[in-house]
Scaffold this motif. Sequence first.
Motif, PDB file in Angstrom:
ATOM      1  N   SER A   1       0.842  -1.211   0.000  1.00 54.12           N
ATOM      2  CA  SER A   1       0.000   0.000   0.000  1.00 54.12           C
ATOM      3  C   SER A   1       0.870   1.252   0.000  1.00 54.12           C
ATOM      4  O   SER A   1       0.566   2.229  -0.690  1.00 54.12           O
ATOM      5  CB  SER A   1      -0.907   0.039   1.233  1.00 54.12           C
ATOM      6  N   GLU A   2       1.925   1.207   0.768  1.00 58.15           N
ATOM      7  CA  GLU A   2       2.825   2.370   0.811  1.00 58.15           C
ATOM      8  C   GLU A   2       3.449   2.597  -0.566  1.00 58.15           C
ATOM      9  O   GLU A   2       3.572   3.730  -1.029  1.00 58.15           O
ATOM     10  CB  GLU A   2       3.945   2.153   1.836  1.00 58.15           C
TER      11      GLU A   2
ATOM     12  N   LYS B   1      -2.812  -8.199  -2.166  1.00 59.83           N
ATOM     13  CA  LYS B   1      -3.725  -7.071  -1.959  1.00 59.83           C
ATOM     14  C   LYS B   1      -2.929  -5.843  -1.519  1.00 59.83           C
ATOM     15  O   LYS B   1      -1.860  -5.962  -0.936  1.00 59.83           O
ATOM     16  CB  LYS B   1      -4.726  -7.414  -0.864  1.00 59.83           C
ATOM     17  N   TYR B   2      -3.489  -4.687  -1.793  1.00 61.17           N
ATOM     18  CA  TYR B   2      -3.014  -3.435  -1.202  1.00 61.17           C
ATOM     19  C   TYR B   2      -4.254  -2.585  -0.998  1.00 61.17           C
ATOM     20  O   TYR B   2      -5.333  -2.909  -1.506  1.00 61.17           O
ATOM     21  CB  TYR B   2      -1.972  -2.738  -2.094  1.00 61.17           C
TER      22      TYR B   2
ATOM     23  N   THR C   1      -7.471  -0.507  -0.894  1.00 59.14           N
ATOM     24  CA  THR C   1      -8.431  -0.099  -1.921  1.00 59.14           C
ATOM     25  C   THR C   1      -8.306   1.382  -2.280  1.00 59.14           C
ATOM     26  O   THR C   1      -8.542   1.754  -3.430  1.00 59.14           O
ATOM     27  CB  THR C   1      -9.870  -0.318  -1.401  1.00 59.14           C
TER      28      THR C   1
ATOM     29  N   PHE D   1      -6.025   3.315  -2.948  1.00 53.91           N
ATOM     30  CA  PHE D   1      -5.092   3.743  -3.997  1.00 53.91           C
ATOM     31  C   PHE D   1      -5.572   3.349  -5.390  1.00 53.91           C
ATOM     32  O   PHE D   1      -4.873   3.564  -6.374  1.00 53.91           O
ATOM     33  CB  PHE D   1      -3.680   3.231  -3.679  1.00 53.91           C
TER      34      PHE D   1
ATOM     35  N   ASP E   1      -3.932   9.873   4.654  1.00 53.36           N
ATOM     36  CA  ASP E   1      -2.896   9.727   5.681  1.00 53.36           C
ATOM     37  C   ASP E   1      -3.505   9.866   7.075  1.00 53.36           C
ATOM     38  O   ASP E   1      -3.040   9.238   8.026  1.00 53.36           O
ATOM     39  CB  ASP E   1      -1.753  10.706   5.438  1.00 53.36           C
TER      40      ASP E   1
ATOM     41  N   ALA F   1      -4.840   6.559   7.787  1.00 48.59           N
ATOM     42  CA  ALA F   1      -3.704   5.652   8.008  1.00 48.59           C
ATOM     43  C   ALA F   1      -3.164   5.817   9.432  1.00 48.59           C
ATOM     44  O   ALA F   1      -2.900   4.824  10.117  1.00 48.59           O
ATOM     45  CB  ALA F   1      -2.602   5.918   6.982  1.00 48.59           C
TER      46      ALA F   1
ATOM     47  N   MET G   1     -13.323   3.312   3.974  1.00 49.11           N
ATOM     48  CA  MET G   1     -13.191   1.880   3.651  1.00 49.11           C
ATOM     49  C   MET G   1     -11.777   1.362   3.924  1.00 49.11           C
ATOM     50  O   MET G   1     -11.559   0.152   3.954  1.00 49.11           O
ATOM     51  CB  MET G   1     -13.565   1.631   2.187  1.00 49.11           C
TER      52      MET G   1
ATOM     53  N   PHE H   1     -10.384   1.204   6.581  1.00 54.86           N
ATOM     54  CA  PHE H   1     -10.359   0.482   7.864  1.00 54.86           C
ATOM     55  C   PHE H   1     -10.804  -0.970   7.729  1.00 54.86           C
ATOM     56  O   PHE H   1     -10.822  -1.699   8.721  1.00 54.86           O
ATOM     57  CB  PHE H   1     -11.232   1.221   8.893  1.00 54.86           C
TER      58      PHE H   1
ATOM     59  N   PRO I   1     -13.506  -4.171   6.123  1.00 54.93           N
ATOM     60  CA  PRO I   1     -14.945  -4.458   6.128  1.00 54.93           C
ATOM     61  C   PRO I   1     -15.542  -4.268   7.523  1.00 54.93           C
ATOM     62  O   PRO I   1     -14.792  -4.161   8.500  1.00 54.93           O
ATOM     63  CB  PRO I   1     -15.003  -5.927   5.702  1.00 54.93           C
TER      64      PRO I   1
ATOM     65  N   SER J   1     -15.287  -9.243   9.072  1.00 61.04           N
ATOM     66  CA  SER J   1     -13.826  -9.191   9.149  1.00 61.04           C
ATOM     67  C   SER J   1     -13.279 -10.548   9.601  1.00 61.04           C
ATOM     68  O   SER J   1     -13.321 -10.903  10.773  1.00 61.04           O
ATOM     69  CB  SER J   1     -13.403  -8.082  10.120  1.00 61.04           C
TER      70      SER J   1
ATOM     71  N   ASN K   1      -6.796 -11.938  15.524  1.00 62.34           N
ATOM     72  CA  ASN K   1      -5.736 -10.922  15.574  1.00 62.34           C
ATOM     73  C   ASN K   1      -5.876  -9.972  16.758  1.00 62.34           C
ATOM     74  O   ASN K   1      -4.894  -9.379  17.202  1.00 62.34           O
ATOM     75  CB  ASN K   1      -5.662 -10.156  14.246  1.00 62.34           C
TER      76      ASN K   1
HETATM   77  N1  ACO Z   1      -8.135  -2.665   0.997  1.00 63.67           N
HETATM   78  C1  ACO Z   1      -7.846  -3.881   0.505  1.00 63.67           C
HETATM   79  N2  ACO Z   1      -8.085  -5.030   1.183  1.00 63.67           N
HETATM   80  C2  ACO Z   1      -8.630  -4.900   2.400  1.00 63.67           C
HETATM   81  C3  ACO Z   1      -8.941  -3.672   2.987  1.00 63.67           C
HETATM   82  C4  ACO Z   1      -8.686  -2.508   2.213  1.00 63.67           C
HETATM   83  N3  ACO Z   1      -8.992  -1.291   2.650  1.00 63.67           N
HETATM   84  N4  ACO Z   1      -9.471  -3.891   4.209  1.00 63.67           N
HETATM   85  C5  ACO Z   1      -9.481  -5.205   4.394  1.00 63.67           C
HETATM   86  N5  ACO Z   1      -8.995  -5.823   3.296  1.00 63.67           N
HETATM   87  C6  ACO Z   1      -8.891  -7.258   3.081  1.00 63.67           C
HETATM   88  C7  ACO Z   1      -7.989  -7.907   4.121  1.00 63.67           C
HETATM   89  O1  ACO Z   1      -6.652  -7.772   3.734  1.00 63.67           O
HETATM   90  C8  ACO Z   1      -8.495  -9.318   4.131  1.00 63.67           C
HETATM   91  O2  ACO Z   1      -8.038  -9.996   2.967  1.00 63.67           O
HETATM   92  P1  ACO Z   1      -7.079 -11.335   3.032  1.00 63.67           P
HETATM   93  O3  ACO Z   1      -7.735 -12.294   3.971  1.00 63.67           O
HETATM   94  O4  ACO Z   1      -7.022 -11.811   1.628  1.00 63.67           O
HETATM   95  O5  ACO Z   1      -5.749 -10.884   3.521  1.00 63.67           O
HETATM   96  C9  ACO Z   1      -9.988  -9.130   3.941  1.00 63.67           C
HETATM   97  O6  ACO Z   1     -10.147  -7.860   3.305  1.00 63.67           O
HETATM   98  C10 ACO Z   1     -10.782  -9.202   5.243  1.00 63.67           C
HETATM   99  O7  ACO Z   1     -10.480  -8.090   6.102  1.00 63.67           O
HETATM  100  P2  ACO Z   1     -10.126  -8.229   7.656  1.00 63.67           P
HETATM  101  O8  ACO Z   1     -10.395  -9.607   8.128  1.00 63.67           O
HETATM  102  O9  ACO Z   1     -10.770  -7.111   8.382  1.00 63.67           O
HETATM  103  O10 ACO Z   1      -8.530  -8.026   7.589  1.00 63.67           O
HETATM  104  P3  ACO Z   1      -7.538  -7.483   8.694  1.00 63.67           P
HETATM  105  O11 ACO Z   1      -7.860  -8.067  10.027  1.00 63.67           O
HETATM  106  O12 ACO Z   1      -6.153  -7.677   8.163  1.00 63.67           O
HETATM  107  O13 ACO Z   1      -7.862  -5.898   8.800  1.00 63.67           O
HETATM  108  C11 ACO Z   1      -6.763  -3.875   8.092  1.00 63.67           C
HETATM  109  C12 ACO Z   1      -7.682  -5.047   7.687  1.00 63.67           C
HETATM  110  C13 ACO Z   1      -7.460  -3.037   9.149  1.00 63.67           C
HETATM  111  C14 ACO Z   1      -6.494  -3.027   6.827  1.00 63.67           C
HETATM  112  C15 ACO Z   1      -5.432  -4.453   8.663  1.00 63.67           C
HETATM  113  O14 ACO Z   1      -4.870  -5.364   7.763  1.00 63.67           O
HETATM  114  C16 ACO Z   1      -4.408  -3.412   8.998  1.00 63.67           C
HETATM  115  O15 ACO Z   1      -4.490  -2.759  10.024  1.00 63.67           O
HETATM  116  N6  ACO Z   1      -3.364  -3.280   8.126  1.00 63.67           N
HETATM  117  C17 ACO Z   1      -2.251  -2.396   8.359  1.00 63.67           C
HETATM  118  C18 ACO Z   1      -2.509  -1.037   7.837  1.00 63.67           C
HETATM  119  C19 ACO Z   1      -2.482  -0.936   6.345  1.00 63.67           C
HETATM  120  O16 ACO Z   1      -2.280  -1.883   5.614  1.00 63.67           O
HETATM  121  N7  ACO Z   1      -2.660   0.256   5.818  1.00 63.67           N
HETATM  122  C20 ACO Z   1      -2.587   0.461   4.388  1.00 63.67           C
HETATM  123  C21 ACO Z   1      -3.061   1.772   3.969  1.00 63.67           C
HETATM  124  S1  ACO Z   1      -2.250   3.102   4.756  1.00 63.67           S
HETATM  125  C22 ACO Z   1      -1.049   3.667   3.745  1.00 63.67           C
HETATM  126  O17 ACO Z   1      -0.470   2.971   3.019  1.00 63.67           O
HETATM  127  C23 ACO Z   1      -0.696   5.128   3.780  1.00 63.67           C
END
Ligand code: ACO
Length: 310
Positions: free
Chosen positions: A43-44, A105-106, A108, A110, A128, A131, A195, A197, A199, A204, A210
């Motif tokens: 995602s970054e 995945k990365y 959504t 972006f 941000d 984030a 979104m 954050f 689903p 979730s 977790n």
């Molecule tokens: N975009 C894409 N996929 C997503 C998103 C999203 N916004 N939210 C959830 N998903 C995916 C999950 O990755 C998961 O898929 P997978 O099982 O194939 O890996 C599925 O949807 C179900 O979601 P959850 O069970 O809620 O997943 P999780 O407990 O990992 O929570 C969350 C999702 C909150 C994004 C968590 O992974 C997290 O805190 N990640 C770290 C932060 C992050 O990645 N930030 C990226 C954007 S910030 C930036 O880049 C500036």
Amino acid sequence: VAEEGMAEFQARIDRDEFIEPKDWMPEGYRKTLIRQMSQHAHSEIVGMHPEGNWVTRAPTLKRKLILIAKIQDEAGHGLYLYSAAETLGVSREELVRQLHAGEAKYSTIFNYPTMNWADVGAVGWLVDGAAITNQIPLCRCSYGPYARAMTRVCKEESFHQRQGYEALLEMMKGTDEQKKMVQDAFDRLFWPALMMFGPPDSDSAHSSQNMAWKIKRFSNDELRQRFVDATIPQAEFLGLKIPEQIKWNEETGHYDFGELDWDEFWDVVKGNGISNDDRMNARNEALEDGAWVREAAAAYAEKQRAKSKA
Ligand code: ACO
């Protein structure tokens, strides 16, 4: 023995100890961390694209410098996170391969385009901002290398959020057209930012395990609500029109904001967002265009090695 190990592992988590790379950990813990940290790193990296499009079109030299610095920070976050993920026994090459092959995945967010200069400000403020809301609790996540990476990342994200908000404040002092651009950016990007954050808690898959492992400290819906509550007063201060479905709820002490379009969310996750193809094509083109640099660097390193042996 496995059960004892598991009980001891959970006891360490419950005592709020950090788990370090060489410590014993359940396979599920390792797997979910690689999953989350690599998605986060991707995602970054992909997140640089919507902003990178605007470097040549930034309105002033000052804005251009800020934007370039911010984009470089995002690259740093990605590399930092790939390194942290490598401590779990996966290689960065493999993670990057998965991204370029469209297997990973990365976020959504972006996969939405940046259409005008106000979008660049809104990315800082809203994307941000969301984030940081999600990442501050990750500074206390149970896996040491991830938690420590987040401490630095959050400091930089905080600068990103403020530069975006400041850019919009400036535009809101400008012409009617500039104000319209800010409103338009807010109207388009606010919902996709929510979104980020993930689903709803009810959908979730990873949340409950977790949370028990203290990778997550708050649920998707809790953090989403926290972000809405912090952001709406900021939008009001900017002088923006707030969508009708967002209402202060005296009883709960929070803003109600209704249902998000979860069909749209899953559609973008599946790769059907407006910019999914553009982002992947840009990554793959960059990989091809940069091949000669990697080859030249490897050839040079080989030459140096041969020289030092001679
Ligand atoms: N975009 C894409 N996929 C997503 C998103 C999203 N916004 N939210 C959830 N998903 C995916 C999950 O990755 C998961 O898929 P997978 O099982 O194939 O890996 C599925 O949807 C179900 O979601 P959850 O069970 O809620 O997943 P999780 O407990 O990992 O929570 C969350 C999702 C909150 C994004 C968590 O992974 C997290 O805190 N990640 C770290 C932060 C992050 O990645 N930030 C990226 C954007 S910030 C930036 O880049 C500036």
